[in-house]
Every structure is written in C-alpha cells, then in structure tokens.
Design a protein around this motif. Structure first.
Motif, PDB file in Angstrom:
ATOM      1  N   ARG A  29     -11.110   0.548   4.835  1.00 30.91           N
ATOM      2  CA  ARG A  29      -9.905   0.728   5.946  1.00 30.91           C
ATOM      3  C   ARG A  29      -9.958   1.894   6.622  1.00 30.91           C
ATOM      4  O   ARG A  29     -10.549   2.759   7.504  1.00 30.91           O
ATOM      5  CB  ARG A  29      -8.437   1.313   4.766  1.00 30.91           C
ATOM      6  CG  ARG A  29      -7.114   1.188   5.339  1.00 30.91           C
ATOM      7  CD  ARG A  29      -6.353   1.876   4.662  1.00 30.91           C
ATOM      8  NE  ARG A  29      -5.142   2.220   4.830  1.00 30.91           N
ATOM      9  CZ  ARG A  29      -4.499   2.697   5.018  1.00 30.91           C
ATOM     10  NH1 ARG A  29      -4.514   4.597   3.898  1.00 30.91           N
ATOM     11  NH2 ARG A  29      -3.140   2.393   5.771  1.00 30.91           N
ATOM     12  N   PHE A  52      -1.918  -4.898  -5.665  1.00 32.03           N
ATOM     13  CA  PHE A  52      -2.071  -6.519  -5.280  1.00 32.03           C
ATOM     14  C   PHE A  52      -0.693  -7.393  -6.608  1.00 32.03           C
ATOM     15  O   PHE A  52      -0.738  -7.095  -7.320  1.00 32.03           O
ATOM     16  CB  PHE A  52      -3.316  -7.334  -5.579  1.00 32.03           C
ATOM     17  CG  PHE A  52      -4.299  -7.078  -4.328  1.00 32.03           C
ATOM     18  CD1 PHE A  52      -5.122  -6.040  -4.620  1.00 32.03           C
ATOM     19  CD2 PHE A  52      -4.493  -8.314  -3.289  1.00 32.03           C
ATOM     20  CE1 PHE A  52      -5.608  -5.810  -3.115  1.00 32.03           C
ATOM     21  CE2 PHE A  52      -5.242  -7.918  -2.127  1.00 32.03           C
ATOM     22  CZ  PHE A  52      -5.734  -7.068  -2.487  1.00 32.03           C
ATOM     23  N   TYR A  85     -12.371  -2.610  -5.386  1.00 30.45           N
ATOM     24  CA  TYR A  85     -11.534  -3.794  -6.964  1.00 30.45           C
ATOM     25  C   TYR A  85     -12.574  -4.430  -7.078  1.00 30.45           C
ATOM     26  O   TYR A  85     -13.126  -5.123  -7.326  1.00 30.45           O
ATOM     27  CB  TYR A  85     -10.455  -4.347  -5.468  1.00 30.45           C
ATOM     28  CG  TYR A  85      -9.988  -3.479  -4.947  1.00 30.45           C
ATOM     29  CD1 TYR A  85     -10.253  -2.341  -3.431  1.00 30.45           C
ATOM     30  CD2 TYR A  85      -8.130  -3.134  -5.154  1.00 30.45           C
ATOM     31  CE1 TYR A  85      -9.206  -2.103  -2.993  1.00 30.45           C
ATOM     32  CE2 TYR A  85      -7.943  -2.454  -4.229  1.00 30.45           C
ATOM     33  CZ  TYR A  85      -8.124  -1.822  -3.221  1.00 30.45           C
ATOM     34  OH  TYR A  85      -7.376  -0.921  -2.031  1.00 30.45           O
ATOM     35  N   PHE A  98     -12.900   1.906  -0.675  1.00 31.07           N
ATOM     36  CA  PHE A  98     -12.968   1.173  -2.054  1.00 31.07           C
ATOM     37  C   PHE A  98     -13.354  -0.131  -2.382  1.00 31.07           C
ATOM     38  O   PHE A  98     -14.373  -0.574  -2.330  1.00 31.07           O
ATOM     39  CB  PHE A  98     -11.311   0.885  -1.397  1.00 31.07           C
ATOM     40  CG  PHE A  98     -10.384   1.420  -0.773  1.00 31.07           C
ATOM     41  CD1 PHE A  98      -9.938   1.465   0.945  1.00 31.07           C
ATOM     42  CD2 PHE A  98      -8.801   2.277  -1.990  1.00 31.07           C
ATOM     43  CE1 PHE A  98      -9.603   2.382   1.001  1.00 31.07           C
ATOM     44  CE2 PHE A  98      -8.807   3.118  -0.384  1.00 31.07           C
ATOM     45  CZ  PHE A  98      -8.285   3.374  -0.108  1.00 31.07           C
ATOM     46  N   ALA A 132      -2.856   7.141  -2.920  1.00 30.14           N
ATOM     47  CA  ALA A 132      -2.666   6.681  -1.386  1.00 30.14           C
ATOM     48  C   ALA A 132      -3.696   5.893  -0.953  1.00 30.14           C
ATOM     49  O   ALA A 132      -4.829   5.741  -1.210  1.00 30.14           O
ATOM     50  CB  ALA A 132      -2.435   8.309  -0.454  1.00 30.14           C
ATOM     51  N   GLY A 133      -3.605   4.571   0.454  1.00 30.07           N
ATOM     52  CA  GLY A 133      -4.713   3.884   0.528  1.00 30.07           C
ATOM     53  C   GLY A 133      -4.835   3.303   0.134  1.00 30.07           C
ATOM     54  O   GLY A 133      -6.206   1.873   0.070  1.00 30.07           O
ATOM     55  N   GLU A 134      -4.482   3.379  -1.323  1.00 24.34           N
ATOM     56  CA  GLU A 134      -5.038   1.504  -2.745  1.00 24.34           C
ATOM     57  C   GLU A 134      -3.479   0.969  -2.510  1.00 24.34           C
ATOM     58  O   GLU A 134      -2.770   1.240  -2.187  1.00 24.34           O
ATOM     59  CB  GLU A 134      -4.534   1.779  -3.546  1.00 24.34           C
ATOM     60  CG  GLU A 134      -5.834   3.408  -4.399  1.00 24.34           C
ATOM     61  CD  GLU A 134      -4.886   4.707  -5.541  1.00 24.34           C
ATOM     62  OE1 GLU A 134      -5.244   5.434  -5.907  1.00 24.34           O
ATOM     63  OE2 GLU A 134      -4.263   3.934  -6.486  1.00 24.34           O
ATOM     64  N   LEU A 135      -4.756  -0.552  -2.371  1.00 26.78           N
ATOM     65  CA  LEU A 135      -3.548  -2.031  -2.331  1.00 26.78           C
ATOM     66  C   LEU A 135      -3.417  -2.041  -3.882  1.00 26.78           C
ATOM     67  O   LEU A 135      -3.970  -2.070  -4.708  1.00 26.78           O
ATOM     68  CB  LEU A 135      -4.519  -2.759  -1.605  1.00 26.78           C
ATOM     69  CG  LEU A 135      -5.274  -2.707  -0.158  1.00 26.78           C
ATOM     70  CD1 LEU A 135      -5.996  -3.926  -0.085  1.00 26.78           C
ATOM     71  CD2 LEU A 135      -3.966  -2.493   0.343  1.00 26.78           C
ATOM     72  N   ILE A 182       1.207  -0.902   0.155  1.00 24.48           N
ATOM     73  CA  ILE A 182       0.120   0.407  -0.187  1.00 24.48           C
ATOM     74  C   ILE A 182       0.666   1.253   0.206  1.00 24.48           C
ATOM     75  O   ILE A 182       1.459   1.276   0.852  1.00 24.48           O
ATOM     76  CB  ILE A 182      -1.140  -0.439   1.414  1.00 24.48           C
ATOM     77  CG1 ILE A 182      -2.181   1.307   1.181  1.00 24.48           C
ATOM     78  CG2 ILE A 182      -0.362   0.032   2.256  1.00 24.48           C
ATOM     79  CD1 ILE A 182      -3.577   0.895   2.270  1.00 24.48           C
ATOM     80  N   LYS A 227     -11.718   5.393  -5.015  1.00 25.87           N
ATOM     81  CA  LYS A 227     -12.198   4.728  -3.760  1.00 25.87           C
ATOM     82  C   LYS A 227     -12.429   6.643  -3.210  1.00 25.87           C
ATOM     83  O   LYS A 227     -12.586   7.274  -3.968  1.00 25.87           O
ATOM     84  CB  LYS A 227     -10.586   5.394  -2.680  1.00 25.87           C
ATOM     85  CG  LYS A 227      -9.969   6.313  -3.291  1.00 25.87           C
ATOM     86  CD  LYS A 227      -8.367   6.299  -3.178  1.00 25.87           C
ATOM     87  CE  LYS A 227      -7.468   7.698  -3.808  1.00 25.87           C
ATOM     88  NZ  LYS A 227      -6.021   7.021  -3.096  1.00 25.87           N
TER      89      LYS A 227
END
Lengths: 116, 112
Positions: free
Chosen positions: B94, A107, B36, B34, A102-105, A95, B49
């Motif tokens: 989160r 993968f 995904y 968020f 900011a805050g985004e994962l 992250i 987000k």
C-alpha cells in the motif's frame, strides 16, 4: 453491518446487457476499492475511492466500466454492454484508517459475473 | 508505480514441515506490506501486516512474515504447516496515498 456486503452474489447476463454491482462497506470506513479476479488469477485493481477526493480510476479496463460512491458509503460498479471477457468475480473492499486494524482491507464475498 | 511479485505460482509442502511463500515489492517511500489468504470459495481475509517496527511480524493462524528492506522482500512463513493451510495467498503493498496493489497469488498445497 458487521462486514462488507456485496450484491448480487451471482449474476448471469447476456452479452451486450448492462449490469450493476453493489457494495455496502463497513460503517465508518472512508476508503473503498473495487478489484476484479478472473478464474485462477490475481486481483486486478479497478478503482479506489478515498473520502471526498476524486477517485483513482486508473484501473478501469475500458470506458464501459464506471463506478460511483454515493454519500461516502454505498458504491455501485456499472458495466455497460457486457462482453464475455468481463466474466469474473468483482470484489469490493473497504479500509480502516485508524486503530489496530488501520490499513487492512476488509473484503466482501464478491459478485460473480458470468456473461453468456 | 508500485508493484508486487510472487515468483511462485504454487508451493507444495508436507504437513508438519516449515513453509515459505515469497514476496518482493517495489514502492516509493516507506512500504506498508500485507498478506491475505483466500480459502476455496471464500473471500479474502487479512493475515498480517508490516507498517513499522520489528521486522518479524506475527499474524493469524501461526503465520509470520519477515520484512527485509535491503532485499525489498516480505516472505510469509510458518514453522509447521497444516493441511488446513492449503489456500491461495496474496501479498500486497500500500502506498502513501492508500492505493493497494496485489501480487498474482501463490497457491499453497499442504499434503498429509
């Protein structure tokens, strides 16, 4: 590297064997997660590393599971004495804590574990 | 403890029609929300987000989501669905400590 890298992409093992799964996060990302995704299921949180803080291990399903993160970068998830119910895709994410993302994962492609 | 609920396992829409994928959440403090997407045999990709500001946020591929504080919802929407939008969609929240919790996912199928 440009993205989160996980290895191996596929692992077939026999019941009772130990396995290690590796995650190489995006350079500069201070936080790292491990999730597990069983076939057709959602994401199950396993463990979370944030900087130098003690990791949040609250999602590890049993004491056969452990993870470490060396030097604040590469992480290894270890499963001891594997069982058939451990079969799943193990996802790693890192992250960004700053900037527009900011805050985004982010993968990795995952490590598919099959326990025979 | 924080949680995310996606009440629909499956959403089916016809191509060209609007789509909505529902998400409700529970978290202490201000939510960071968020969406995904996971295409078949692919990893998860970030869509959009909500951190603060406008309740309607726009993301990738024409998707948008509306944050509703009173209903603790963050539904994903798209005005006109494409067959290529067919995938598994995950909502996530989160918390202040950085821990991200995901919903169980919703499979979206868009038929021609």
């Amino acid at each position: 590297g440009a993205g989160v890298s996980q290895s191996p992409s596929n692992k077939v093992t026999e019941k009772g064997k130990d396995v290690e799964l590796r995650c190489d996060p995006i350079s500069g990302h201070t936080a790292l997660y491990w999730y597990r995704q069983s076939l057709g299921q959602g994401l199950e949180f396993l463990i979370y590393f944030q900087g130098n803080s003690a990791p949040d291990k609250s999602g590890l399903p049993s004491d056969r599971f452990s993870a470490e993160r060396t030097g604040g970068s590469v992480s290894t998830l270890t499963i001891q004495r594997t069982q058939q119910e451990d079969s799943a895709v193990y996802l790693c994410a890192s992250i960004s804590t700053g900037g527009a993302s900011a805050g985004e994962l982010f993968f990795g492609e995952g490590s598919r574990l099959t326990v025979l | 403890a924080q949680s995310v609920a996606q009440p629909e396992d499956q959403v089916n829409v016809a191509e060209g029609n609007p789509l909505t994928v529902k998400c409700t959440y529970s978290v202490s403090g201000n939510p960071y929300l968020f969406w995904y997407v996971q295409y078949p045999n692919r990893g998860l990709q970030f869509l959009l987000k909500y951190i603060t500001g406008d309740n309607l946020v726009k993301g990738s591929y024409g998707f948008e989501a509306e944050f509703n504080k009173s209903q603790t919802s963050f539904h994903l929407k798209k005005p006109s669905a494409l067959v290529s939008d067919s995938a598994l969609y995950f909502c996530a929240v989160r918390d202040w400590a950085g821990k991200s919790t995901f919903g169980d996912g919703t499979t979206l199928t868009v038929k021609p």
